[in-house]
Scaffold this active site. Sequence first.
Site, short mmCIF file in Angstrom:
data_model
loop_
_atom_site.label_atom_id
_atom_site.label_comp_id
_atom_site.label_asym_id
_atom_site.label_seq_id
_atom_site.Cartn_x
_atom_site.Cartn_y
_atom_site.Cartn_z
N ASP A 9 0.81 -1.22 0.00
CA ASP A 9 0.00 0.00 0.00
C ASP A 9 0.85 1.27 0.00
O ASP A 9 2.07 1.22 0.19
CB ASP A 9 -0.95 0.00 1.21
CG ASP A 9 -0.28 -0.46 2.51
OD1 ASP A 9 0.96 -0.45 2.57
OD2 ASP A 9 -1.00 -0.82 3.45
N ASN A 21 -7.81 -3.09 14.04
CA ASN A 21 -9.20 -3.41 13.66
C ASN A 21 -9.26 -4.60 12.69
O ASN A 21 -10.28 -4.83 12.06
CB ASN A 21 -9.87 -2.18 13.04
CG ASN A 21 -9.10 -1.68 11.81
OD1 ASN A 21 -8.16 -2.33 11.36
ND2 ASN A 21 -9.50 -0.54 11.29
N HIS A 74 -7.36 -4.98 9.99
CA HIS A 74 -7.05 -4.70 8.59
C HIS A 74 -5.74 -5.35 8.16
O HIS A 74 -4.82 -5.54 8.97
CB HIS A 74 -7.09 -3.20 8.26
CG HIS A 74 -5.94 -2.36 8.72
ND1 HIS A 74 -6.10 -1.11 9.27
CD2 HIS A 74 -4.59 -2.57 8.70
CE1 HIS A 74 -4.93 -0.59 9.55
NE2 HIS A 74 -3.99 -1.46 9.22
C1 GLP Z 1 -0.44 0.10 8.59
C2 GLP Z 1 -0.12 -0.72 7.35
C3 GLP Z 1 -0.38 -2.20 7.59
C4 GLP Z 1 0.25 -2.63 8.91
C5 GLP Z 1 -0.35 -1.85 10.04
C6 GLP Z 1 0.15 -2.26 11.42
O1 GLP Z 1 -1.78 0.36 8.73
N1 GLP Z 1 -0.84 -0.31 6.20
O2 GLP Z 1 0.15 -2.94 6.51
O3 GLP Z 1 0.02 -3.99 9.10
O4 GLP Z 1 0.00 -0.50 9.80
O5 GLP Z 1 1.22 -1.46 11.78
P1 GLP Z 1 2.13 -1.61 13.06
O6 GLP Z 1 3.05 -2.73 12.75
O7 GLP Z 1 2.83 -0.30 13.14
O8 GLP Z 1 1.22 -1.89 14.20
#
Ligand code: GLP
Length: 257
Positions: A66, A134, A136
Site C-alpha cells: 500500500d 481493527n 485490517h
Molecule cells: C499500517 C499498514 C499495515 C500494517 C499496520 C500495522 O496500517 N498499512 O500494513 O500492518 O499499519 O502497523 P504496526 O506494525 O505499526 O502496528
Amino acid sequence: MRVCVCATPEQATARVVARIARTVRENPRAVLGLATGGTMEPVYRGLIEAHRAGLGFAGVTSFNLDEYVGLDPAHPQSYHSYMRRHFFDHVDIPADRRFLPCGDCDPAEAAAIFEARLEQHGPVDLQLLGLGHNGHIGFNEPGSSLGSLTREKTLTRRTRDANARFFRPGEVPPQSAITMGIATIMRARSIVLLALGAAKAEAVAEVVEGPVTAFCPGSALQYHRDVSVILDEGAAKDLRLVEHYREAELLMSRRAS
Ligand code: GLP
C-alpha cells in the site's frame, strides 16, 4: 492456518526473517510481497543482516501492499520513503523491480497500473503481512470487499490515529490510501502474518478464530491454503485454542528435525 506462538517478539521476528531468507535462498528470483508499519522494522533489520552475511536480493522482485494517497515518494512518511530507509537502501533489489502504488498519481490509474504490474511479474511467492488493530491487512479497512482488488480506501479514524505517531506533530495523516485488495493478497502463493503485543490480541483472535467477515478483513486469510500466523505471547493471549497450536507446532518441528 499454521499458528506459531513464540516466547518473545524477537523470536517471532527472527522466525519471519528466516522464512523470507529461506524463500530467497531457494528461489533467488522470488517475488516478495512486502509490508510496512512498526512491526516490520526489525524484520527488515534482520534481512539486512542476512544480506550482509551473504544473502543476495539481486534477482528478487518486490511489491508493497500500500501507499498513502497524496504523499509523493520523497515525503518522509510515504511508504516509498519507509521502504528506502528501512530496506531498499541497504540491499540489492534492483530499483526497477521494486513496486509500490503511486501515492501522488490519480488513484484509480495508480491502482490499475499496480494490478497490471502484478499480472506481469506475479504471482507473489511470499506475502508478508502485519495486522491493524481493527483486523485490517494492507489498508483494507473493515467493510472491504473480500473480493477486492487494488484500489483507494478511506482510512478509519482509528487507523489514522494509530499511524499519526509516524507523522510530525500537527501534521494530518492522509485520509486514504491505495492498497492491494483482499483478493489481490489472496493470490500470493504463501502468506506470513506477523503480529506482536497484547494490543493486537483481539484482532488476532478474530482473524484466526472468528467468523470470516468483511468486518475483520484479515479473517479472509482462513480461505488461503498456505498461511502462517507468527505471534508472540502477547498477541496470542486471546486465542481459545492456543494450547492446540503449541502442540501442533511442536509436532511439526519434531518432524522437521
Ligand atoms: C499500517 C499498514 C499495515 C500494517 C499496520 C500495522 O496500517 N498499512 O500494513 O500492518 O499499519 O502497523 P504496526 O506494525 O505499526 O502496528
